[in-house]
Structure formats: structure tokens, C-alpha cells
Design a protein around this motif. Structure first.
Motif, short mmCIF file in Angstrom:
data_model
loop_
_atom_site.label_atom_id
_atom_site.label_comp_id
_atom_site.label_asym_id
_atom_site.label_seq_id
_atom_site.Cartn_x
_atom_site.Cartn_y
_atom_site.Cartn_z
N UNK A 63 0.84 -1.20 0.00
CA UNK A 63 0.00 0.00 0.00
C UNK A 63 0.88 1.25 0.00
N UNK A 64 1.93 1.26 0.82
CA UNK A 64 2.83 2.41 0.90
C UNK A 64 3.56 2.68 -0.41
N UNK A 65 3.90 1.64 -1.14
CA UNK A 65 4.58 1.82 -2.43
C UNK A 65 3.66 2.40 -3.49
N UNK A 66 2.35 2.20 -3.33
CA UNK A 66 1.40 2.72 -4.31
C UNK A 66 1.14 4.21 -4.13
N UNK A 67 1.49 4.76 -2.98
CA UNK A 67 1.34 6.20 -2.77
C UNK A 67 2.26 6.96 -3.71
N UNK A 68 1.81 8.11 -4.16
CA UNK A 68 2.63 8.91 -5.07
C UNK A 68 2.84 10.30 -4.47
N UNK A 69 4.01 10.59 -4.00
CA UNK A 69 5.20 9.73 -3.95
C UNK A 69 5.16 8.80 -2.74
#
Length: 179
Positions: A64-70
Motif C-alpha cells: 500500500x505504501x509503495x502505491x502512494x505517489x510519492x
């Protein structure tokens, strides 16, 4: 795919019929094992590996954290330590884990009448045990290296480490004779 792409499947992890594209979209790779393609294996086994390595709640928070931009720095740091990038080549225990399962599954093809082994003119089937064992054992070594880093850099991740990772498989080395 969250972490790896088809650029990891070169050298020792080369998969025949995999179209190497500039795009990071592994799901667009050509079919390599009957009706199963690399994208299917990558989706299934990348997540499975992360759950075994981190535990389910930590793996889910990471994805989930990796999908945040940034992405938050703690997640990009975690990702960067699951990748070995030499500038020319990229390695990851995740790619080795996927490769192991692709090669294991590709040995036969399931048919209504049972498992089938393909025949080809001018070629014969060779033993793949040594290659898959090496891929697995390299994955185990890289996983240990990652966990050592995580133990030293645990502070940003303490709240996520509530599940129980299952390291038994991914940290255990294997051999071709089953010992």
C-alpha cells in the motif's frame, strides 16, 4: 507487480520466450508456461514471498505504501533493500522466488488426461534441478541479507511488525537430492 519487472529475468534467471520490453509491465510478457504467463506467476509469488518475509500485515502496508505517489521514504528504502542494482543488472530475492516456481511448474503441462511433457524435434529435455536449486539458494542468501538490514534499521517499521513472518521456507537452502 510492485517491486520487480521483466528486467530481473536475465542471466541465470533467463526465461525463454519472455519478451524483454522497456515497459515495466511484467503482465505483458509473452506466455511461457502453457496458459500460465509470467505475469500470473509474478503476481502470485511476489506477494507470497513478501508475506513469508515480512508477515501479512507488514507486507500489505508495504505494498500500500509503495502505491502512494510519492511513496514515503521508509517504503522506498525497504524496496531498495530488496533490490540489488549494479547499474547494468538488477537482482532480487523476489525474482529468484518467482523463477523457482515458474521453472518447477513449466516442467509439465496439465491436461484432462494428466500431466504431459512436451516433445520437440532436435531437442531433448535436460535436468533443471541444479538451476532451480541455485536460484532458490541465492534467494535464501539475499533474504538473510535483507533481514539483517531490516534488524539494523527496524525503527520506522516497528508498528507494522505485528504479524508472524514464516521464514522457514525462504531462509532454508535446498539441494537436488532432497536432504
Amino acid at each position: 507487480m510492485i517491486i520487480i519487472d521483466n528486467s530481473y529475468f536475465q542471466g541465470e534467471l533467463y526465461l525463454p520466450d519472455l519478451e524483454y520490453r522497456i515497459s515495466d509491465d511484467v503482465a505483458a510478457a509473452l506466455q511461457i508456461v502453457g496458459e500460465n504467463n509470467l505475469g500470473w506467476f509474478a503476481d502470485k509469488y511476489e506477494y507470497e514471498y513478501l508475506v513469508k518475509l515480512l508477515g501479512k500485515s507488514f507486507a500489505d502496508a508495504f505494498i500500500k505504501g509503495l502505491k502512494d505517489d510519492p511513496a514515503d521514504k521508509k517504503w522506498s528504502d525497504l524496496k531498495d533493500h530488496l533490490i540489488i542494482d549494479t547499474g547494468e543488472n538488477r537482482y532480487s530475492p523476489i525474482a529468484n522466488y518467482i523463477y523457482y516456481w515458474v521453472m518447477r511448474s513449466g516442467k509439465t503441462k496439465t491436461a484432462v488426461t494428466g500431466e504431459k511433457v512436451g516433445k520437440s524435434s532436435y531437442t531433448s529435455t535436460a535436468y533443471i534441478g541444479d538451476k532451480v536449486v541455485k536460484a532458490w539458494n541465492d534467494m535464501a542468501d539475499m533474504s538473510v541479507g535483507f533481514l539483517v538490514w531490516l534488524k539494523k534499521n527496524n525503527k520506522p517499521y516497528e508498528e507494522y511488525q505485528t504479524g508472524n513472518p514464516d521464514w522457514r521456507d525462504i531462509l532454508s537452502k535446498i539441494n537436488t537430492i532432497g536432504l
